[in-house]
Design an enzyme around this catalytic site. Structure first.
Site, PDB file in Angstrom:
ATOM      1  N   HIS A  81      49.441-150.109 -36.629  1.00 39.11           N
ATOM      2  CA  HIS A  81      49.515-149.744 -38.052  1.00 39.11           C
ATOM      3  C   HIS A  81      50.182-148.361 -38.200  1.00 39.11           C
ATOM      4  CE1 HIS A  81      47.511-149.540 -42.203  1.00 39.11           C
ATOM      5  NE2 HIS A  81      47.888-148.295 -41.992  1.00 39.11           N
ATOM      6  N   GLU A  82      49.746-147.397 -37.379  1.00 41.01           N
ATOM      7  CA  GLU A  82      50.291-146.026 -37.500  1.00 41.01           C
ATOM      8  C   GLU A  82      51.736-145.966 -37.026  1.00 41.01           C
ATOM      9  OE1 GLU A  82      48.563-144.295 -39.326  1.00 41.01           O
ATOM     10  OE2 GLU A  82      46.639-145.299 -39.070  1.00 41.01           O
ATOM     11  N   GLY A 142      42.800-143.389 -38.873  1.00 41.17           N
ATOM     12  CA  GLY A 142      44.115-143.031 -38.361  1.00 41.17           C
ATOM     13  C   GLY A 142      44.929-142.361 -39.453  1.00 41.17           C
ATOM     14  N   CYS A 144      44.639-148.871 -45.904  1.00 40.14           N
ATOM     15  CA  CYS A 144      45.602-147.794 -45.673  1.00 40.14           C
ATOM     16  C   CYS A 144      45.316-146.667 -46.654  1.00 40.14           C
ATOM     17  CB  CYS A 144      47.024-148.322 -45.868  1.00 40.14           C
ATOM     18  SG  CYS A 144      48.287-147.068 -45.581  1.00 40.14           S
ATOM     19  N   LEU A 145      45.283-145.439 -46.144  1.00 40.76           N
ATOM     20  CA  LEU A 145      44.997-144.296 -47.016  1.00 40.76           C
ATOM     21  C   LEU A 145      46.114-144.092 -48.034  1.00 40.76           C
ATOM     22  CD1 LEU A 145      43.540-141.893 -44.286  1.00 40.76           C
ATOM     23  CD2 LEU A 145      42.279-143.310 -45.931  1.00 40.76           C
ATOM     24  N   GLN A 149      52.746-140.102 -43.596  1.00 39.57           N
ATOM     25  CA  GLN A 149      51.864-140.181 -44.777  1.00 39.57           C
ATOM     26  C   GLN A 149      51.608-138.818 -45.413  1.00 39.57           C
ATOM     27  OE1 GLN A 149      48.987-142.715 -42.372  1.00 39.57           O
ATOM     28  NE2 GLN A 149      48.607-143.509 -44.417  1.00 39.57           N
ATOM     29  N   HIS A 201      54.013-146.938 -39.725  1.00 40.47           N
ATOM     30  CA  HIS A 201      54.296-145.833 -40.662  1.00 40.47           C
ATOM     31  C   HIS A 201      55.464-144.985 -40.146  1.00 40.47           C
ATOM     32  CE1 HIS A 201      51.243-146.104 -43.745  1.00 40.47           C
ATOM     33  NE2 HIS A 201      50.244-146.092 -42.893  1.00 40.47           N
TER      34      HIS A 201
END
Ligand code: K1U
Ligand code: ZN
Length: 167
Positions: A133-134, A46, A91-92, A51, A137
């Protein structure tokens, strides 16, 4: 298409709240394509526009094994949720850190697709986790915010150390 740089925690830009998208034009379609390419290359399952330092309500997700089921969600809203699940998240924007987070087990999400058409989708398991999660963000929240203050402090010093080594 282009690979986009991903912001790293604790960059303050990860705290910005994303604005709704009012016009789905070619620039939004290009952003979605670039985000998908960036997510697949990372690799990840994702990515939220936040981000990549774009503060608009756009997320891309692909939790399939074959990486052939891309979902693009514009202005996503969770209409209802039920149950609870605890799973390991990464997480990236927080490379090398994984920890358990509690999320709803099932969500009903409403969003616009790239044609501006209203869609509704029920999700459970990993897809439900990834959507939550997204969407965090987009609200300026990072998964480590769900962890204890002690863990957050340890993560910040681990990432600061990593940044010194790679500088
Ligand atoms: O938002 C992000 O930073 C992407 C993140 C999404 C996510 C992972 C796990 C639970 C919830 C949300 C990632 O993709 S981290 C990388 C990852 O999980 C992964 C990488 C390669 C293969 C499979 C998973
Ligand atoms: Zn993340």
């Amino acid at each position: 298409m282009a690979l986009l740089p991903i912001l790293r925690f604790p960059d303050p830009r990860l705290r910005k709240v994303a604005a709704p998208i009012t016009n789905i034009d070619d620039s939004i379609r290009r952003l979605a394509a670039d985000m998908a390419e960036t997510m697949y290359e990372a690799p990840g399952i994702g990515l939220a526009a936040t981000q990549v330092d774009v503060h608009k309500q756009l997320i891309v997700i692909d939790v399939s094994e074959a990486k052939d089921q891309l979902l693009v969600l514009i202005n996503p809203e969770i209409v209802s949720n039920e149950g609870a699940q605890v799973g390991e998240e990464g997480c990236l924007s927080v490379p090398g850190v994984y920890d358990k987070v509690e999320r709803a087990e099932r969500v009903l999400v409403r969003y616009l697709d790239l044609d501006g058409k209203a869609q509704q989708r029920e999700a459970d398991g990993l897809l439900a986790v990834c959507i939550q999660h997204e969407m965090d963000h987009l609200n300026g929240k990072v998964f480590v915010d769900h962890l204890s203050l002690l863990k957050q402090t340890r993560i910040k010093s681990k990432l600061a150390k990593q940044a010194r080594i790679t500088a």
